[in-house]
Design a protein around this motif. Structure first.
Motif, PDB file in Angstrom:
ATOM      1  N   GLU A  48       0.820  -1.216   0.000  1.00 41.54           N
ATOM      2  CA  GLU A  48       0.000   0.000   0.000  1.00 41.54           C
ATOM      3  C   GLU A  48       0.854   1.267   0.000  1.00 41.54           C
ATOM      4  O   GLU A  48       0.323   2.369  -0.013  1.00 41.54           O
ATOM      5  CB  GLU A  48      -0.921   0.018   1.227  1.00 41.54           C
ATOM      6  N   LEU A  49       2.188   1.111   0.019  1.00 35.42           N
ATOM      7  CA  LEU A  49       3.065   2.264   0.153  1.00 35.42           C
ATOM      8  C   LEU A  49       3.182   3.059  -1.141  1.00 35.42           C
ATOM      9  O   LEU A  49       3.401   2.500  -2.216  1.00 35.42           O
ATOM     10  CB  LEU A  49       4.464   1.829   0.602  1.00 35.42           C
ATOM     11  N   SER A  50       3.053   4.370  -0.998  1.00 40.37           N
ATOM     12  CA  SER A  50       3.326   5.321  -2.078  1.00 40.37           C
ATOM     13  C   SER A  50       4.285   6.358  -1.521  1.00 40.37           C
ATOM     14  O   SER A  50       4.431   6.500  -0.302  1.00 40.37           O
ATOM     15  CB  SER A  50       2.033   6.007  -2.540  1.00 40.37           C
ATOM     16  N   LEU A  51       4.929   7.111  -2.403  1.00 41.65           N
ATOM     17  CA  LEU A  51       5.881   8.125  -1.922  1.00 41.65           C
ATOM     18  C   LEU A  51       5.159   9.221  -1.143  1.00 41.65           C
ATOM     19  O   LEU A  51       5.607   9.609  -0.058  1.00 41.65           O
ATOM     20  CB  LEU A  51       6.662   8.705  -3.098  1.00 41.65           C
ATOM     21  N   SER A  52       4.054   9.723  -1.667  1.00 42.70           N
ATOM     22  CA  SER A  52       3.348  10.782  -0.947  1.00 42.70           C
ATOM     23  C   SER A  52       2.815  10.257   0.387  1.00 42.70           C
ATOM     24  O   SER A  52       2.841  10.975   1.398  1.00 42.70           O
ATOM     25  CB  SER A  52       2.233  11.376  -1.797  1.00 42.70           C
ATOM     26  N   GLY A  53       2.368   9.005   0.413  1.00 44.52           N
ATOM     27  CA  GLY A  53       1.901   8.418   1.664  1.00 44.52           C
ATOM     28  C   GLY A  53       3.010   8.247   2.685  1.00 44.52           C
ATOM     29  O   GLY A  53       2.800   8.451   3.880  1.00 44.52           O
ATOM     30  N   LEU A  54       4.194   7.874   2.213  1.00 49.60           N
ATOM     31  CA  LEU A  54       5.331   7.742   3.124  1.00 49.60           C
ATOM     32  C   LEU A  54       5.711   9.087   3.741  1.00 49.60           C
ATOM     33  O   LEU A  54       6.018   9.164   4.933  1.00 49.60           O
ATOM     34  CB  LEU A  54       6.532   7.140   2.394  1.00 49.60           C
ATOM     35  N   ILE A  55       5.693  10.137   2.935  1.00 56.02           N
ATOM     36  CA  ILE A  55       6.008  11.474   3.456  1.00 56.02           C
ATOM     37  C   ILE A  55       5.013  11.852   4.551  1.00 56.02           C
ATOM     38  O   ILE A  55       5.397  12.282   5.650  1.00 56.02           O
ATOM     39  CB  ILE A  55       6.025  12.518   2.324  1.00 56.02           C
ATOM     40  N   LYS A  56       3.725  11.660   4.255  1.00 59.42           N
ATOM     41  CA  LYS A  56       2.686  12.010   5.232  1.00 59.42           C
ATOM     42  C   LYS A  56       2.820  11.158   6.496  1.00 59.42           C
ATOM     43  O   LYS A  56       2.744  11.681   7.611  1.00 59.42           O
ATOM     44  CB  LYS A  56       1.311  11.822   4.600  1.00 59.42           C
ATOM     45  N   HIS A  57       3.009   9.855   6.320  1.00 63.82           N
ATOM     46  CA  HIS A  57       3.136   8.965   7.469  1.00 63.82           C
ATOM     47  C   HIS A  57       4.309   9.364   8.369  1.00 63.82           C
ATOM     48  O   HIS A  57       4.161   9.458   9.597  1.00 63.82           O
ATOM     49  CB  HIS A  57       3.306   7.518   6.991  1.00 63.82           C
ATOM     50  N   CYS A  58       5.458   9.624   7.769  1.00 62.42           N
ATOM     51  CA  CYS A  58       6.635  10.003   8.568  1.00 62.42           C
ATOM     52  C   CYS A  58       6.396  11.295   9.327  1.00 62.42           C
ATOM     53  O   CYS A  58       6.777  11.419  10.500  1.00 62.42           O
ATOM     54  CB  CYS A  58       7.869  10.123   7.676  1.00 62.42           C
ATOM     55  N   ALA A  59       5.759  12.266   8.676  1.00 59.51           N
ATOM     56  CA  ALA A  59       5.467  13.545   9.336  1.00 59.51           C
ATOM     57  C   ALA A  59       4.535  13.331  10.525  1.00 59.51           C
ATOM     58  O   ALA A  59       4.752  13.885  11.614  1.00 59.51           O
ATOM     59  CB  ALA A  59       4.845  14.519   8.341  1.00 59.51           C
ATOM     60  N   GLU A  60       3.507  12.515  10.336  1.00 58.44           N
ATOM     61  CA  GLU A  60       2.550  12.291  11.411  1.00 58.44           C
ATOM     62  C   GLU A  60       3.137  11.449  12.542  1.00 58.44           C
ATOM     63  O   GLU A  60       2.825  11.666  13.708  1.00 58.44           O
ATOM     64  CB  GLU A  60       1.273  11.663  10.860  1.00 58.44           C
ATOM     65  N   VAL A  61       3.995  10.495  12.199  1.00 57.62           N
ATOM     66  CA  VAL A  61       4.657   9.699  13.238  1.00 57.62           C
ATOM     67  C   VAL A  61       5.561  10.598  14.087  1.00 57.62           C
ATOM     68  O   VAL A  61       5.558  10.505  15.317  1.00 57.62           O
ATOM     69  CB  VAL A  61       5.462   8.534  12.617  1.00 57.62           C
ATOM     70  N   GLU A  62       6.330  11.468  13.432  1.00 59.46           N
ATOM     71  CA  GLU A  62       7.196  12.374  14.190  1.00 59.46           C
ATOM     72  C   GLU A  62       6.368  13.266  15.100  1.00 59.46           C
ATOM     73  O   GLU A  62       6.709  13.468  16.269  1.00 59.46           O
ATOM     74  CB  GLU A  62       8.064  13.211  13.250  1.00 59.46           C
ATOM     75  N   LEU A  63       5.245  13.799  14.571  1.00 57.97           N
ATOM     76  CA  LEU A  63       4.379  14.640  15.400  1.00 57.97           C
ATOM     77  C   LEU A  63       3.851  13.852  16.593  1.00 57.97           C
ATOM     78  O   LEU A  63       3.817  14.365  17.717  1.00 57.97           O
ATOM     79  CB  LEU A  63       3.211  15.189  14.574  1.00 57.97           C
ATOM     80  N   ASN A  64       3.453  12.613  16.370  1.00 58.43           N
ATOM     81  CA  ASN A  64       2.915  11.805  17.457  1.00 58.43           C
ATOM     82  C   ASN A  64       3.937  11.618  18.581  1.00 58.43           C
ATOM     83  O   ASN A  64       3.617  11.795  19.759  1.00 58.43           O
ATOM     84  CB  ASN A  64       2.434  10.445  16.933  1.00 58.43           C
ATOM     85  N   TRP A  65       5.181  11.270  18.224  1.00 62.26           N
ATOM     86  CA  TRP A  65       6.211  11.100  19.244  1.00 62.26           C
ATOM     87  C   TRP A  65       6.523  12.418  19.944  1.00 62.26           C
ATOM     88  O   TRP A  65       6.726  12.453  21.166  1.00 62.26           O
ATOM     89  CB  TRP A  65       7.473  10.465  18.659  1.00 62.26           C
ATOM     90  N   LEU A  66       6.539  13.503  19.190  1.00 62.99           N
ATOM     91  CA  LEU A  66       6.790  14.815  19.798  1.00 62.99           C
ATOM     92  C   LEU A  66       5.707  15.142  20.820  1.00 62.99           C
ATOM     93  O   LEU A  66       6.009  15.569  21.943  1.00 62.99           O
ATOM     94  CB  LEU A  66       6.862  15.891  18.706  1.00 62.99           C
ATOM     95  N   ARG A  67       4.450  14.946  20.444  1.00 61.48           N
ATOM     96  CA  ARG A  67       3.356  15.252  21.372  1.00 61.48           C
ATOM     97  C   ARG A  67       3.418  14.358  22.616  1.00 61.48           C
ATOM     98  O   ARG A  67       3.147  14.815  23.725  1.00 61.48           O
ATOM     99  CB  ARG A  67       1.996  15.109  20.678  1.00 61.48           C
ATOM    100  N   LEU A  68       3.760  13.090  22.436  1.00 63.79           N
ATOM    101  CA  LEU A  68       3.909  12.211  23.604  1.00 63.79           C
ATOM    102  C   LEU A  68       4.988  12.748  24.541  1.00 63.79           C
ATOM    103  O   LEU A  68       4.791  12.819  25.758  1.00 63.79           O
ATOM    104  CB  LEU A  68       4.262  10.786  23.161  1.00 63.79           C
ATOM    105  N   ALA A  69       6.128  13.134  23.977  1.00 62.37           N
ATOM    106  CA  ALA A  69       7.239  13.642  24.787  1.00 62.37           C
ATOM    107  C   ALA A  69       6.872  14.957  25.467  1.00 62.37           C
ATOM    108  O   ALA A  69       7.303  15.222  26.595  1.00 62.37           O
ATOM    109  CB  ALA A  69       8.488  13.823  23.925  1.00 62.37           C
ATOM    110  N   GLN A  70       6.078  15.772  24.786  1.00 66.23           N
ATOM    111  CA  GLN A  70       5.657  17.052  25.352  1.00 66.23           C
ATOM    112  C   GLN A  70       4.521  16.900  26.360  1.00 66.23           C
ATOM    113  O   GLN A  70       4.209  17.840  27.074  1.00 66.23           O
ATOM    114  CB  GLN A  70       5.181  17.998  24.235  1.00 66.23           C
ATOM    115  N   GLY A  71       3.883  15.726  26.364  1.00 67.52           N
ATOM    116  CA  GLY A  71       2.729  15.527  27.243  1.00 67.52           C
ATOM    117  C   GLY A  71       1.519  16.307  26.765  1.00 67.52           C
ATOM    118  O   GLY A  71       0.684  16.714  27.574  1.00 67.52           O
ATOM    119  N   ARG A  72       1.435  16.502  25.456  1.00 69.72           N
ATOM    120  CA  ARG A  72       0.330  17.271  24.862  1.00 69.72           C
ATOM    121  C   ARG A  72      -0.521  16.362  23.978  1.00 69.72           C
ATOM    122  O   ARG A  72      -0.011  15.390  23.413  1.00 69.72           O
ATOM    123  CB  ARG A  72       0.877  18.399  23.991  1.00 69.72           C
TER     124      ARG A  72
END
Length: 180
Positions: A48-72
């Protein structure tokens, strides 16, 4: 975006982590260089992987970890119903918009990492079958995980791109240099 080695590579641990993560971000985005939105959204394999999907997924994964670390709370938290949308562009999203979003997340990640008192500071892991109950990880662990996660997807992006038109990472760097 061409630099594989940052022009400035601070010797401190935080700078090293941030530079490694940025290099992996660039590799994921670079794989879409010169493609149309349709080409970048295509899935040239049974995956199911596409290049645009990979870009979006990586951005959202990074945001998720950042928010967890920030407690937000994560303003883009996925539910079981919307999980698949993290791997494809929807509702008129474009690669430039998703890349701009990721650049904002990257800036926020850097600000957080540079401001946290210690990379040893910990935060709770979310409930998930693959995490220990009441588990905690350090900011350092999160940074290592981002290098691993984004690096893994950079490899996926290389394979998807090569499947589309036979261009590998180094050819894309050369193409980018000639057109910028």
């Amino acid at each position: 975006m061409v630099a594989l080695v940052p022009t400035e590579a601070p010797g401190d641990e935080r700078g090293a982590f941030l530079n490694f993560i940025e290099t992996q971000r660039q590799a994921v985005v670079r794989a879409s260089y010169g493609l149309t939105e349709e080409q970048a959204a295509s899935r040239p394999s049974v995956s199911e992987l596409s290049l645009s999907g990979l870009i979006k997924h990586c951005a959202e994964v990074e945001l998720n970890w950042l928010r967890l670390a920030q407690g937000r709370p994560n303003e883009r938290q996925r539910s079981e119903e919307t999980w698949g949308e993290a791997f494809r562009l929807v509702d008129g999203e474009t690669i430039p918009e998703v890349v701009a979003f990721w650049q904002g997340v990257a800036k926020e990640t850097e600000e957080f990492v540079r401001s946290v008192p210690s990379l040893d500071d910990t935060f709770p892991l979310p409930p998930a079958p693959w995490f220990p109950v009441d588990g905690r990880v350090s900011v350092r662990w999160m940074l290592l995980h981002l290098v691993q996660e984004i690096g893994r997807h950079a490899g996926h992006a290389d394979i998807v791109r090569e499947s589309l038109d036979g261009k590998g990472s180094f050819e894309l760097i050369d193409l980018e240099k000639r057109t910028s």
